[in-house]
Write a protein that holds these residues in place. Sequence first.
Motif, PDB file in Angstrom:
ATOM      1  N   ILE A  14       0.881  -1.177   0.000  1.00 37.09           N
ATOM      2  CA  ILE A  14       0.000   0.000   0.000  1.00 37.09           C
ATOM      3  C   ILE A  14       0.915   1.222   0.000  1.00 37.09           C
ATOM      4  CG2 ILE A  14      -1.854   1.212   1.214  1.00 37.09           C
ATOM      5  CD1 ILE A  14      -2.768  -1.480   2.279  1.00 37.09           C
ATOM      6  N   ALA A  15       0.974   1.901  -1.162  1.00 36.56           N
ATOM      7  CA  ALA A  15       1.892   3.025  -1.328  1.00 36.56           C
ATOM      8  C   ALA A  15       1.132   4.326  -1.127  1.00 36.56           C
ATOM      9  CB  ALA A  15       2.519   2.975  -2.719  1.00 36.56           C
ATOM     10  N   ILE A  16       1.533   5.057  -0.103  1.00 38.15           N
ATOM     11  CA  ILE A  16       0.878   6.336   0.226  1.00 38.15           C
ATOM     12  C   ILE A  16       1.563   7.430  -0.587  1.00 38.15           C
ATOM     13  CG2 ILE A  16       0.433   8.001   2.058  1.00 38.15           C
ATOM     14  CD1 ILE A  16       0.673   5.630   4.055  1.00 38.15           C
ATOM     15  N   THR A  17       0.848   7.961  -1.572  1.00 39.54           N
ATOM     16  CA  THR A  17       1.431   8.988  -2.443  1.00 39.54           C
ATOM     17  C   THR A  17       1.228  10.379  -1.832  1.00 39.54           C
ATOM     18  OG1 THR A  17      -0.642   9.069  -3.650  1.00 39.54           O
ATOM     19  CG2 THR A  17       1.070   7.641  -4.556  1.00 39.54           C
ATOM     20  N   SER A  18       1.875  11.373  -2.449  1.00 37.71           N
ATOM     21  CA  SER A  18       1.809  12.753  -1.930  1.00 37.71           C
ATOM     22  C   SER A  18       2.129  12.764  -0.437  1.00 37.71           C
ATOM     23  CB  SER A  18       0.423  13.369  -2.167  1.00 37.71           C
ATOM     24  OG  SER A  18       0.140  13.473  -3.530  1.00 37.71           O
ATOM     25  N   SER A  19       3.143  11.984  -0.058  1.00 34.40           N
ATOM     26  CA  SER A  19       3.388  11.803   1.378  1.00 34.40           C
ATOM     27  C   SER A  19       3.941  13.059   2.039  1.00 34.40           C
ATOM     28  CB  SER A  19       4.341  10.625   1.607  1.00 34.40           C
ATOM     29  OG  SER A  19       5.609  10.947   1.103  1.00 34.40           O
ATOM     30  N   GLN A  20       4.510  13.969   1.244  1.00 34.94           N
ATOM     31  CA  GLN A  20       5.061  15.185   1.857  1.00 34.94           C
ATOM     32  C   GLN A  20       3.986  16.228   2.148  1.00 34.94           C
ATOM     33  OE1 GLN A  20       4.938  14.587  -1.369  1.00 34.94           O
ATOM     34  NE2 GLN A  20       5.605  16.273  -2.645  1.00 34.94           N
ATOM     35  N   PHE A  21       2.753  15.978   1.658  1.00 32.98           N
ATOM     36  CA  PHE A  21       1.685  16.960   1.870  1.00 32.98           C
ATOM     37  C   PHE A  21       0.872  16.627   3.110  1.00 32.98           C
ATOM     38  CE2 PHE A  21       1.942  17.319  -2.942  1.00 32.98           C
ATOM     39  CZ  PHE A  21       2.681  18.494  -2.898  1.00 32.98           C
ATOM     40  N   ASN A  22       0.534  17.645   3.869  1.00 29.33           N
ATOM     41  CA  ASN A  22      -0.303  17.494   5.064  1.00 29.33           C
ATOM     42  C   ASN A  22      -0.846  18.863   5.456  1.00 29.33           C
ATOM     43  OD1 ASN A  22       1.860  18.746   6.712  1.00 29.33           O
ATOM     44  ND2 ASN A  22       2.923  16.818   6.259  1.00 29.33           N
ATOM     45  N   TYR A  23      -1.807  18.902   6.329  1.00 22.67           N
ATOM     46  CA  TYR A  23      -2.440  20.158   6.785  1.00 22.67           C
ATOM     47  C   TYR A  23      -2.930  21.007   5.611  1.00 22.67           C
ATOM     48  CZ  TYR A  23      -1.279  19.071  11.578  1.00 22.67           C
ATOM     49  OH  TYR A  23      -1.232  18.465  12.806  1.00 22.67           O
ATOM     50  N   LEU A  24      -3.388  20.319   4.543  1.00 28.59           N
ATOM     51  CA  LEU A  24      -3.972  20.984   3.384  1.00 28.59           C
ATOM     52  C   LEU A  24      -5.367  20.407   3.164  1.00 28.59           C
ATOM     53  CD1 LEU A  24      -0.906  20.776   0.942  1.00 28.59           C
ATOM     54  CD2 LEU A  24      -1.711  22.800   2.191  1.00 28.59           C
ATOM     55  N   GLU A  25      -6.209  21.149   2.461  1.00 29.41           N
ATOM     56  CA  GLU A  25      -7.602  20.728   2.305  1.00 29.41           C
ATOM     57  C   GLU A  25      -7.737  19.315   1.714  1.00 29.41           C
ATOM     58  OE1 GLU A  25      -9.679  24.081   0.966  1.00 29.41           O
ATOM     59  OE2 GLU A  25     -11.524  23.412   1.940  1.00 29.41           O
ATOM     60  N   LYS A  26      -7.008  19.041   0.629  1.00 23.91           N
ATOM     61  CA  LYS A  26      -7.109  17.704   0.009  1.00 23.91           C
ATOM     62  C   LYS A  26      -6.171  16.694   0.654  1.00 23.91           C
ATOM     63  CE  LYS A  26      -7.489  16.687  -4.315  1.00 23.91           C
ATOM     64  NZ  LYS A  26      -7.026  16.569  -5.709  1.00 23.91           N
TER      65      LYS A  26
END
Length: 171
Positions: free
Chosen positions: A27-39
Motif C-alpha cells: 500500500i503506497a501512500i502517495t503525496s506523502s510530503q503533503f499534510n495540513y492541506l484541504e485535500k
Amino acid sequence: MGRFQPFHLGHLDLATRILDECDEVIIAITSSQFNYLEKDPFTAGERIEMIHNSLKEASLDLSRCFVVSIENQFNVATWASYLKSALPHFDKVFSGNNYVSMILADSGIEVMEPMFLDRTLYNATKIRSMIVSGENWKDSVPNAVYELLTKINAKNRLTVISKSDTNPTKH
Ligand SMILES: Nc1ncnc2c1ncn2[C@@H]1O[C@H](COP(=O)(O)OP(=O)(O)OP(=O)(O)O)[C@@H](O)[C@H]1O
Ligand SMILES: NC(=O)c1ccc[n+]([C@@H]2O[C@H](COP(=O)(O)O)[C@@H](O)[C@H]2O)c1
C-alpha cells in the motif's frame, strides 16, 4: 496506491481482494510530503498508522502487507522508475486514476483498474466533508481510522484548514 486522506472501507476492501489473488500487497501512500492541506490533511505518519491499524483490525496477514510512503517527484515522466526504486518489487499496480494509469503504462508497468466498492459512499473527499459538517461518517471507515481521527481531533483540523487564510490551496 493513493493518498488515503483518509483510508476508508473501499480501500480496505480493495486491499483484501488484492491479498485474495496475490502473494503480497504494497500500500503506497502517495503525496506523502503533503499534510495540513484541504485535500491532504493528514501526515504520512498518521496515514501509515490508520492503514496498519485497519489491516490488523481486519485480521489481514500483516506478514504479506507493506505500507510505505512516497513523496511526489518533480519530473513526472521519471516517476514510474522512481517507484521501482522506492518500493519493494511489484508486478502490477492497482489504480482507478486515469492519469496515473497513463504514466505507468507508458513506462511498461501493468496497471489494473480496481473494482470500486460503492464510490458514492466510500470516497475520501466526501468523508472529509462529512467530518466537517458533523454528518455520520463513522460507518464509512474502519473503526481503527475512526478512533485515530477522533484522537487527533480531525474535525477541528479540517475545519481550521478550510477557513484558514494561510491555506496555500486558497491562493
Ligand atoms: N470505493 C472504493 N473502492 C475500491 N477502491 C477505491 C475506492 N475509492 C478509491 N479506491 C482506490 O483506492 C486508491 C486510492 O484512492 P484515493 O486515496 O484517491 O481515494 P479517494 O477516496 O478517491 O480519495 P479522494 O476523494 O481524496 O480523491 C485508488 O487506486 C482508488 O482507485
Ligand atoms: N510525479 C509524481 O510524483 C506523481 C505523478 C502522478 C501521480 N502522483 C500522485 O499519485 C497519486 C494518485 O492519486 P489518487 O489518490 O487519485 O490515486 C496522487 O497523490 C498524485 O499526486 C504523483
